[in-house]
Motif scaffolding. Structure first.
Motif, short mmCIF file in Angstrom:
data_model
loop_
_atom_site.label_atom_id
_atom_site.label_comp_id
_atom_site.label_asym_id
_atom_site.label_seq_id
_atom_site.Cartn_x
_atom_site.Cartn_y
_atom_site.Cartn_z
N ASP A 88 18.63 84.03 49.90
CA ASP A 88 17.64 83.71 50.97
C ASP A 88 17.96 82.34 51.70
N GLY A 89 17.94 82.26 53.09
CA GLY A 89 18.28 81.05 53.74
C GLY A 89 17.53 79.66 53.28
N ALA A 90 16.43 79.89 52.85
CA ALA A 90 15.48 78.89 52.45
C ALA A 90 16.03 77.94 51.18
N CYS A 91 17.02 78.89 50.60
CA CYS A 91 17.75 78.32 49.41
C CYS A 91 16.84 77.72 48.25
N ASP A 92 16.40 78.50 47.33
CA ASP A 92 15.60 77.96 46.31
C ASP A 92 16.50 77.26 45.31
N SER A 93 16.24 77.02 44.12
CA SER A 93 16.72 76.20 43.02
C SER A 93 18.15 77.10 42.76
N ARG A 94 18.14 78.30 42.36
CA ARG A 94 19.19 79.05 42.10
C ARG A 94 20.20 79.02 43.06
N CYS A 95 19.75 79.30 44.26
CA CYS A 95 20.99 79.26 45.36
C CYS A 95 21.50 77.88 45.56
N ARG A 96 20.82 76.65 45.31
CA ARG A 96 21.19 75.37 45.48
C ARG A 96 22.40 75.16 44.47
N GLU A 97 22.09 75.65 43.10
CA GLU A 97 22.79 75.61 42.03
C GLU A 97 24.13 76.36 42.20
N ALA A 98 24.07 77.51 42.61
CA ALA A 98 25.23 78.30 43.11
C ALA A 98 26.02 77.89 43.93
N LEU A 99 25.60 77.43 44.96
CA LEU A 99 26.36 76.76 46.07
C LEU A 99 27.29 75.62 45.61
N THR A 100 26.34 74.58 45.13
CA THR A 100 27.03 73.49 44.45
C THR A 100 28.22 73.87 43.16
N LEU A 101 27.86 74.93 42.53
CA LEU A 101 28.97 75.50 41.56
C LEU A 101 30.03 75.74 42.67
N MET A 102 30.03 76.68 43.61
CA MET A 102 31.00 76.88 44.22
C MET A 102 31.74 76.02 44.86
N ARG A 103 31.18 74.90 45.45
CA ARG A 103 31.45 73.75 45.94
C ARG A 103 32.51 72.74 45.11
N GLN A 104 31.94 72.73 43.57
CA GLN A 104 32.76 72.01 42.82
C GLN A 104 33.81 72.67 41.88
N THR A 105 33.76 73.98 42.11
CA THR A 105 34.80 74.89 41.62
C THR A 105 35.99 74.79 42.48
N ARG A 106 35.67 74.81 43.62
CA ARG A 106 36.85 74.57 44.65
C ARG A 106 37.30 73.16 44.68
N LEU A 107 36.63 71.97 44.56
CA LEU A 107 37.01 70.71 44.39
C LEU A 107 38.05 70.54 43.19
N ALA A 108 37.55 71.35 42.04
CA ALA A 108 38.57 71.18 40.96
C ALA A 108 39.62 71.77 41.22
N LEU A 109 40.13 72.61 42.22
CA LEU A 109 41.31 73.41 42.10
C LEU A 109 42.46 72.57 42.69
N GLY A 110 42.42 71.44 43.12
CA GLY A 110 43.34 70.16 43.42
C GLY A 110 44.27 71.06 44.44
N ASP A 111 45.49 71.19 44.44
CA ASP A 111 46.31 71.49 45.48
C ASP A 111 45.95 73.06 46.09
N ASP A 112 45.19 73.79 45.20
CA ASP A 112 45.02 75.08 45.57
C ASP A 112 43.86 75.13 46.34
N ILE A 113 43.14 73.96 46.71
CA ILE A 113 41.97 74.20 47.67
C ILE A 113 42.21 74.97 48.75
N PRO A 114 43.01 74.76 49.39
CA PRO A 114 43.24 75.40 50.73
C PRO A 114 43.38 77.04 50.65
N ARG A 115 43.61 77.22 49.49
CA ARG A 115 43.43 78.89 49.27
C ARG A 115 42.35 79.63 49.12
N VAL A 116 41.12 78.73 48.83
CA VAL A 116 39.88 79.17 48.53
C VAL A 116 38.64 78.63 49.57
#
Length: 204
Positions: A88-116
């Motif tokens: 849901d677009g209102a983005c509850d606590s699970r939504c915010r947790e998941a989006l943050t995990l996705m953001r942090q996971t991508r940032l942790a990829l270093g040189d491979d960031i553009p591939r994700v």
């Protein structure tokens, strides 16, 4: 007396070259998938991974509305590895947790960031614009509260409940839905899976 070998016709040579090019394109991704999943070369004891979707599901190419006059292109889930969250677009606590995990996971990829890339498929109440702008710049957004969105959603596991399950999905650069991560999955599992797949594959 032996007859000299006939040369291959130009058309045959052209077809052979096309097959070689196709093989060169798909082979790395196929090899990565077979090595990592089919032959089970994962390290023993490494169980904190996502759930494999077998067989992988090729997602349909549909253009989705986003916010205002923006669109999510029909081929948006092609060309890169995609982490996808449905909710849901209102983005509850699970939504915010998941989006943050996705953001942090991508940032942790270093040189491979553009591939994700990160994708949020919104089932309704679109959207908490202030939060998304402040915390998740670069997040791709597509609304699925429409016929095109439902066509896409129907290809996901447990489609009728997909928008309420809080899962993160992994889509390969060819548009194949291949893994899902439940809300209680260890957070490092997504990063570990992505690192291995990116290392094994040069596609996307």
């Amino acid at each position: 007396m032996n007859r000299p070998a006939e040369h291959a016709a130009p058309g045959t040579r052209s077809r052979r070259q096309i097959y070689i090019l196709i093989g060169a394109f798909f082979a790395p991704l196929a090899l990565a998938f077979i090595l990592y999943y089919g032959l089970d070369v994962r390290p023993h004891g490494s169980t904190n991974k996502g759930d494999l979707i077998q067989p992988p599901v090729t997602l349909p190419e549909v253009e989705l509305p986003a916010m205002a006059d923006q669109k999510l292109a029909a081929n948006a889930l092609r060309g890169k590895w995609s982490m996808v969250y449905i909710g849901d677009g209102a983005c509850d606590s699970r939504c915010r947790e998941a989006l943050t995990l996705m953001r942090q996971t991508r940032l942790a990829l270093g040189d491979d960031i553009p591939r994700v890339q990160r994708v949020f498929l919104v089932s309704g109440n679109c959207c908490d614009q202030a939060y998304l702008d402040a915390e998740h710049g670069g997040l791709l957004l597509g609304r699925i509260d429409n016929s095109q969105g439902q066509t896409l959603l129907e290809t996901f596991p447990d489609a009728a409940r997909a928008a309420t399950l809080g899962r993160i999905y992994l889509v390969d650069p060819l548009g194949n839905l291949m893994m899902k991560y439940e809300p209680d999955a260890p957070q490092k599992g997504l990063l570990e899976d992505l690192k291995k797949l990116l290392k094994l594959s040069h596609i996307g």
